[in-house]
Design a protein around this motif. Structure first.
Motif, PDB file in Angstrom:
ATOM      1  N   UNK A 141      55.436  31.935  -7.227  1.00  0.00           N
ATOM      2  CA  UNK A 141      54.811  32.621  -6.039  1.00  0.00           C
ATOM      3  C   UNK A 141      53.919  33.464  -6.191  1.00  0.00           C
ATOM      4  N   UNK A 142      53.608  33.829  -7.425  1.00  0.00           N
ATOM      5  CA  UNK A 142      52.500  34.695  -7.731  1.00  0.00           C
ATOM      6  C   UNK A 142      51.265  34.027  -7.801  1.00  0.00           C
ATOM      7  N   UNK A 163      59.633  29.475  -4.608  1.00  0.00           N
ATOM      8  CA  UNK A 163      58.941  27.892  -4.285  1.00  0.00           C
ATOM      9  C   UNK A 163      59.557  26.915  -5.349  1.00  0.00           C
ATOM     10  N   UNK A 179      60.141  31.118 -10.627  1.00  0.00           N
ATOM     11  CA  UNK A 179      59.707  31.135  -9.457  1.00  0.00           C
ATOM     12  C   UNK A 179      58.867  32.265  -9.068  1.00  0.00           C
ATOM     13  N   UNK A 180      59.228  33.438  -9.634  1.00  0.00           N
ATOM     14  CA  UNK A 180      58.455  34.793  -9.466  1.00  0.00           C
ATOM     15  C   UNK A 180      57.160  34.418 -10.245  1.00  0.00           C
TER      16      UNK A 180
END
Lengths: 403, 145
Positions: A168-169, A218, A164-165
């Motif tokens: 999101x990026x 997300x 998810x990191x």
């Protein structure tokens, strides 16, 4: 740059699924939980079909490499010894390999090296994992402890969280959208629906994926692959033996492999996985192929974002355009690009960790020789690619396979 | 959106002192935190900087010096976690927000986020701050700057 010739000459694949647990009273009358299917039973389900397909007996097999990602999932130490004994490869060398979710492809890479070195002519690579007898939260725990304990794990970074990191990026930097993410599992389920070996054979819509419950925003439920029980086996042989044994060998013409930093915060970016790029380039160079030559691909879609990054990292589309590519049906059989995960991928077919990378190669073999279910058969496959990732790029194997 | 609604009850799991083996090097980082400083390391041989601090360098260097970094930066990425790993689930409520702050020199650190009034945004100004917890333990959080 050609590498020594080693072929897949036999394939076997269990149905991936949720076999679950059994609860029995132990010797003291306490309730104890066990896997409903054991490593032994699962290994049988893929090994003997592979042996039969190769048209050989255990007398011809000189050793084994066994992929089991986590002993805690199996409840069995020294799993390679158990599996080799169970399938009758007795009195011959065996070993267990582990590279997290890339364990299966590492078993193949290790078997390849044992043959390419000239030490052996016929080796079985067997991948097996029993996972679904454990609760989802404990399975999540077992995978999360692979993160850096001091700087990542204590903040509750689960595996969905790592990915998810990236999501999101990438949404911020490359303009990736929620709907583009959702287009990945829609495709996986579209093809997995037809695959008899798949765990979750159900078509889904963009709305189903976008509206599913959040796991690690997300990312939502339908962005995440399955937890599965399953096994897959390939019998591998040297050039001389393969030609003698098989009229339909599948040659490993590229064995790309790489890695990336242990900590997610040390990566040069979180929009791509550079280990994917390095492993892909190595495999392309060895085989003399490029992304344009690939007729069918199996990429590691543990999460929707992982598949989108793989499209870019392996050169199927331009860097930064993976989301658009997915939404434009770039990876469908009738689409403009490389048909990808037409077996349902980890999302619909399932992800029994140690088996996954071998299961990809088994399906690639079937695509090349035209034996998959018709609605998901890619016409005239001459070159197949498999891509298997451990953790979030700490281990990457990319194979090119040709008849 | 209030902090309570965002579920920031993460005190125990963020405890940096008691959830891991304390080494002499790591003690230095903790001592810095107790003084309100974020300490990173720099290799004296090749000059590379590390946050989180490394105590040896991939270049082979074993002589690293400590330096204090500016605790302000931008939010590099984030996640709102709804299902925690079992070992963490006992000590926190979900959902919790995880952030990665980017400092100068592209140094980054992951930590829980606190003090948000809306969903986190990549690029927002944030800072990282140590905080003594109710039970006397120590943690640090990423907060809007």
């Amino acid at each position: 740059m050609a590498i020594p010739k080693v072929a897949i000459v036999g394939i076997g694949h269990s149905k991936y699924g949720k076999r679950g647990k059994v609860i029995q009273e132990d010797i003291e009358g306490e309730k104890a939980t066990y896997p409903a299917v054991t490593l032994r039973e699962l290994a049988h389900e893929s090994y003997f079909p592979a042996l039969e397909h190769a048209g050989i007996t255990n007398d011809d097999v000189e050793g084994s490499v066994v992929g089991i990602a986590a002993e805690a999932f199996a409840g069995q130490g020294a799993g390679a010894a158990l599996v080799a004994d169970e399938v009758g490869i007795i009195g011959k060398p065996t070993m267990r390999v582990e590279t997290a979710c890339a364990t299966g492809s590492t078993a193949i890479r290790t078997a390849w090296a044992q043959i390419a070195s000239g030490q052996f002519d016929v080796i079985a690579a067997i991948g097996v994992e029993t996972m679904t007898w454990l609760s989802s939260s404990y399975a999540t725990e077992l995978m999360s402890v692979a993160g850096d304990h001091r700087w990542e794990y204590i903040y509750g970074i689960s595996f969905p969280t790592f990915y998810s990191l990236y999501a999101a990026r990438k949404m911020s930097v490359d303009g990736l959208t929620r709907e583009q993410l959702s287009s990945v599992p829609v495709k996986s389920h579209h093809y997995g629906y037809y695959n008899k070996n798949a765990q979750l054979r159900r078509q889904i819509t963009i709305e189903d994926a976008t509206g599913s419950i959040p796991i690690a925003e997300p990312l939502r439920l339908y962005d995440c692959c399955l937890i599965s029980d399953g096994s897959a086996t390939v019998i591998m042989a040297s050039e001389e033996k393969a030609k003698e044994m098989s009229s339909e060998p599948l040659w490993l013409t590229g064995i790309g492999t790489s890695s990336d930093t242990f900590r997610v915060t040390d990566r040069p970016n979180l929009t791509n996985i550079e280990g994917n790029v390095r492993a892909g380039q190595m495999a392309y160079k060895q085989s003399g192929k490029t992304a344009k030559d690939i007729d069918v691909a199996y990429v590691h879609d543990c999460f929707s974002i992982a598949e989108i990054m793989a499209y870019e990292d392996l050169g199927f589309c331009e860097r930064g355009k993976g989301g658009e590519w997915s939404a434009e049906r770039g990876a469908y059989i009738d689409g403009p690009g490389v048909p990808t995960n037409v077996d349902g991928g980890l999302k619909s077919k399932g992800h029994p960790l140690g088996a996954t990378g071998i299961g990809q190669v088994v399906d690639a073999y079937k695509q090349v020789y035209g034996t998959v279910e018709k609605p998901r058969q890619v016409p005239d496959v001459e070159v197949a690619l498999t891509h298997n990732v451990g953790q979030h790029g700490q281990f990457v194997n990319v194979f090119i396979l040709e008849p | 959106m209030s902090e309570h609604e965002m579920g920031f009850v993460v005190e125990l799991s963020s405890d940096v002192k008691n959830r891991q083996r304390m080494t002499a090097d790591f003690r230095k980082f903790i001592t810095g935190l107790e003084e309100g400083k974020f300490l990173a390391t720099k290799c004296k041989k090749c000059g590379k900087k590390f946050m989180p601090p490394r105590f040896t360098c991939p270049c082979g260097g074993t002589d690293l010096e400590w330096f204090e970094i500016n605790p302000e930066g931008t939010l590099y990425t984030w996640s709102i976690v709804h299902f925690a790993p079992e070992g963490i689930a006992k000590q926190t409520n979900v959902p919790y927000v995880l952030g990665v702050i980017e400092f100068e020199d592209e140094l980054r650190l992951a930590a829980h986020m606190k003090g948000l009034t809306s969903k986190p945004k990549v690029g927002m100004k944030v800072k990282v701050a140590p905080q003594e917890l109710e039970n006397g333990n120590l943690a640090y959080f990423i907060k809007p700057a």
